[in-house]
Design an enzyme around this catalytic site. Structure first.
Site, PDB file in Angstrom:
ATOM      1  N   ARG A   6       1.967 -23.429  30.847  1.00 57.77           N
ATOM      2  CA  ARG A   6       1.404 -24.734  30.442  1.00 57.77           C
ATOM      3  C   ARG A   6       0.958 -24.696  28.995  1.00 57.77           C
ATOM      4  O   ARG A   6       1.102 -25.666  28.260  1.00 57.77           O
ATOM      5  CB  ARG A   6       0.206 -25.090  31.346  1.00 57.77           C
ATOM      6  CG  ARG A   6       0.616 -25.563  32.735  1.00 57.77           C
ATOM      7  CD  ARG A   6      -0.585 -25.671  33.652  1.00 57.77           C
ATOM      8  NE  ARG A   6      -1.594 -26.573  33.159  1.00 57.77           N
ATOM      9  CZ  ARG A   6      -2.906 -26.452  33.402  1.00 57.77           C
ATOM     10  NH1 ARG A   6      -3.357 -25.479  34.147  1.00 57.77           N
ATOM     11  NH2 ARG A   6      -3.749 -27.316  32.924  1.00 57.77           N
ATOM     12  N   LYS A  56      -9.056 -20.659  41.249  1.00 58.42           N
ATOM     13  CA  LYS A  56      -9.718 -19.412  40.819  1.00 58.42           C
ATOM     14  C   LYS A  56     -11.040 -19.235  41.556  1.00 58.42           C
ATOM     15  O   LYS A  56     -11.393 -18.148  41.984  1.00 58.42           O
ATOM     16  CB  LYS A  56      -9.990 -19.443  39.312  1.00 58.42           C
ATOM     17  CG  LYS A  56      -8.735 -19.212  38.485  1.00 58.42           C
ATOM     18  CD  LYS A  56      -9.091 -18.934  37.037  1.00 58.42           C
ATOM     19  CE  LYS A  56      -9.315 -20.192  36.257  1.00 58.42           C
ATOM     20  NZ  LYS A  56      -8.192 -20.651  35.477  1.00 58.42           N
ATOM     21  N   SER A  59      -6.090 -25.525  38.817  1.00 57.53           N
ATOM     22  CA  SER A  59      -6.213 -24.216  38.164  1.00 57.53           C
ATOM     23  C   SER A  59      -7.642 -23.687  38.327  1.00 57.53           C
ATOM     24  O   SER A  59      -7.855 -22.543  38.752  1.00 57.53           O
ATOM     25  CB  SER A  59      -5.856 -24.377  36.673  1.00 57.53           C
ATOM     26  OG  SER A  59      -6.334 -23.311  35.909  1.00 57.53           O
ATOM     27  N   HIS A  92     -18.738 -22.600  36.970  1.00 59.70           N
ATOM     28  CA  HIS A  92     -17.578 -22.587  36.086  1.00 59.70           C
ATOM     29  C   HIS A  92     -17.711 -23.679  35.046  1.00 59.70           C
ATOM     30  O   HIS A  92     -18.106 -24.796  35.357  1.00 59.70           O
ATOM     31  CB  HIS A  92     -16.294 -22.816  36.901  1.00 59.70           C
ATOM     32  CG  HIS A  92     -15.056 -22.667  36.087  1.00 59.70           C
ATOM     33  ND1 HIS A  92     -14.397 -21.466  35.942  1.00 59.70           N
ATOM     34  CD2 HIS A  92     -14.352 -23.557  35.338  1.00 59.70           C
ATOM     35  CE1 HIS A  92     -13.348 -21.626  35.158  1.00 59.70           C
ATOM     36  NE2 HIS A  92     -13.304 -22.897  34.773  1.00 59.70           N
ATOM     37  N   ASP A 103      -1.938 -18.732  39.003  1.00 53.58           N
ATOM     38  CA  ASP A 103      -2.621 -19.447  37.925  1.00 53.58           C
ATOM     39  C   ASP A 103      -2.357 -18.780  36.573  1.00 53.58           C
ATOM     40  O   ASP A 103      -2.145 -19.455  35.575  1.00 53.58           O
ATOM     41  CB  ASP A 103      -4.129 -19.531  38.192  1.00 53.58           C
ATOM     42  CG  ASP A 103      -4.832 -20.274  37.060  1.00 53.58           C
ATOM     43  OD1 ASP A 103      -4.509 -21.458  36.850  1.00 53.58           O
ATOM     44  OD2 ASP A 103      -5.661 -19.664  36.367  1.00 53.58           O
TER      45      ASP A 103
HETATM   46  N1  URA Z   1      -9.612 -24.084  32.430  1.00 52.87           N
HETATM   47  C1  URA Z   1      -8.873 -23.539  33.428  1.00 52.87           C
HETATM   48  O1  URA Z   1      -9.285 -22.572  34.045  1.00 52.87           O
HETATM   49  N2  URA Z   1      -7.684 -24.102  33.721  1.00 52.87           N
HETATM   50  C2  URA Z   1      -7.185 -25.169  33.069  1.00 52.87           C
HETATM   51  O2  URA Z   1      -6.101 -25.622  33.399  1.00 52.87           O
HETATM   52  C3  URA Z   1      -7.958 -25.723  32.023  1.00 52.87           C
HETATM   53  C4  URA Z   1      -9.187 -25.166  31.727  1.00 52.87           C
END
Ligand code: URA
Length: 435
Positions: free
Chosen positions: A168, A187, A183, A82, A161
């Site tokens: 947000r 995921k 967050s 990621h 999320d």
């Molecule tokens: N990327 C994400 O997946 N979540 C965030 O809060 C910021 C960047």
């Protein structure tokens, strides 16, 4: 339990319990807690912070807010990667077939572009026919059959999320380390991988502006990974200038394919080798980083990684001829050269501004509802540290609209700084953080 009391507790800087965090998250997902209360709660978290225990709990609560993917039928160690988000970051397109061709299965869920940062799904959709939605059976089946699949995160995976991130985004609460960490990790955990490699970007084009902050969030995510029994390694990488030369969806697909042919930009190749090597180590396919990098270089040289890319694209309905000719990709109507206004060294390129220029051209989204123009973007001809003569082409701007082209040109003008002295270039890979 009342949302009002939990908001007040966090506002006063007190630590929240598992049941309180669960109450807020599940209540918000079920629409029992309205946006106004959740927004106040997120702002309280942003200002007062969450400690490691609260951050781990929030991550787990979010990850279990929807379906959790079971990848256990796929043999081998499933490693995910990621990126915290950057400009010109097409590593997933290179890395996925690269590591899959050495036998590391990759079952990956990716996102779309938002703001100045790009998204893998949009890039993949510039290949005609590519399907970003597969059923879970198709997704897992494809990984079992050919070793890789990349799809969008379905609606029922981590709905918390999706809803929280959208809120947000409009309440100035994105840039909170515990909220970003929970967050991202929620995921990854819901996505089912056993091990995770994180590319934590730092610099003008990243959420994290200092190395210290990047290392702090990397440590936080590694700790969350450990608590969730997912081996996690974070690589801190420089995002002071765009990665590679191309920024924009179809343009980045071309650059990713060139990289798989061994003809890509040096920085992109270096990053893919570094992240790929970390993935191979977590999957126990190599004994050390240098052995892992040699294995990856070998599949580029032999053409195996490129073959794996074609196999993947075709398996997901895409036009496999893209590796031989880029004619099938969307093409912009206008290509305009941005020329150097003076002679000198490219001293800096503000990546966030470049991302903004690409977004204005139509390559990205300002808000979730915006439609993306897959053909447009920018191709740099020089990197930081290169010398340019006055009048030399620094950037090709690919556009479909003259007004947007003019706006992008003005942004690029401010984003590139030319000086007489050669700048000291920061390394691309700054450090590595493990649990
Ligand atoms: N990327 C994400 O997946 N979540 C965030 O809060 C910021 C960047």
């Amino acid at each position: 339990m009342r949302a009002y009391d939990i908001i007040a507790k966090k506002r006063d800087g007190k630590k929240l319990t598992l049941s309180e965090l669960e109450f807020m998250v599940s209540g918000f997902v079920k629409e029992e807690i309205p946006d106004c209360q959740m927004a106040a709660f997120l702002m309280a978290c942003y200002i007062k912070g969450l400690d490691i225990e609260e951050t781990v709990t929030l991550t787990q609560v979010m990850a279990s807010s929807g379906e959790q993917i079971d990848l256990s039928s796929i043999s081998g160690v499933k490693v995910d990667k990621h990126s915290t988000g950057g400009v010109g970051d097409k590593t997933t397109l290179v890395l996925t077939p690269l590591v899959a061709s050495v036998g590391v299965p990759v079952a990956k869920m990716s996102g779309r572009s938002l703001g100045h940062t790009g998204g893998t799904l949009d890039k993949l959709e510039s290949i005609p026919g590519y399907k970003v939605s597969l059923s879970m059976e198709e997704f897992v089946g494809q990984v079992m059959r050919i070793g890789l699949a990349v799809i969008g995160t379905g609606e029922n995976i981590n709905p918390a999320d999706k809803k929280i991130y959208a809120l947000r985004d409009v309440t100035a609460t994105i840039s909170s380390l515990p909220l970003i960490a929970s967050s991202i990790m929620s995921k990854k955990i819901a996505g089912g991988a056993e091990a995770i490699v994180l590319d934590v970007k730092v610099g003008s084009g990243a959420f994290m502006k200092s190395q210290k902050e990047a290392e702090e969030i990397a440590k936080l995510m590694a700790d969350i990974g450990k608590k969730a029994e997912r081996k996690t390694v974070a690589v801190i990488t420089n995002m002071d200038e765009p990665l590679g030369f191309a920024v924009g969806n179809a343009l980045e697909v071309r650059e990713a394919i060139e990289t798989l042919k061994g003809k890509g930009p040096k920085d992109l190749e270096e990053l893919c080798l570094e992240l790929g090597a970390q993935m191979l180590l977590l999957a126990k396919k190599a004994g050390d980083l240098s052995e892992a990098k040699s294995m990856l270089k070998e599949v580029i040289t032999s053409g195996k990684a490129l073959d794996k890319f074609s196999q993947w694209i075709v398996a997901q309905g895409g036009d496999g001829s893209v590796t031989e000719s880029y004619r099938c990709l969307p093409q912009a109507k206008i290509v305009s050269d941005y020329l150097a206004k003076e002679s000198g060294y490219i001293f800096s390129v503000n990546a966030e501004e470049v991302g903004r220029a690409a977004m204005i051209l139509g390559a990205g989204r300002e808000s979730k509802k915006d439609k993306v123009d897959l053909a447009v973007g920018l191709v740099f001809k020089k990197k930081v540290g290169d010398y340019a003569e006055k009048g030399e082409v620094l950037v090709e701007i690919y556009a479909n609209d003259m007004e947007k082209l003019d706006q992008a040109d003005t942004i690029i003008d401010n984003a590139i700084n030319i000086e007489k002295e050669k700048p000291k270039k920061k390394p691309l890979v700054l450090s590595t953080v493990k649990e």
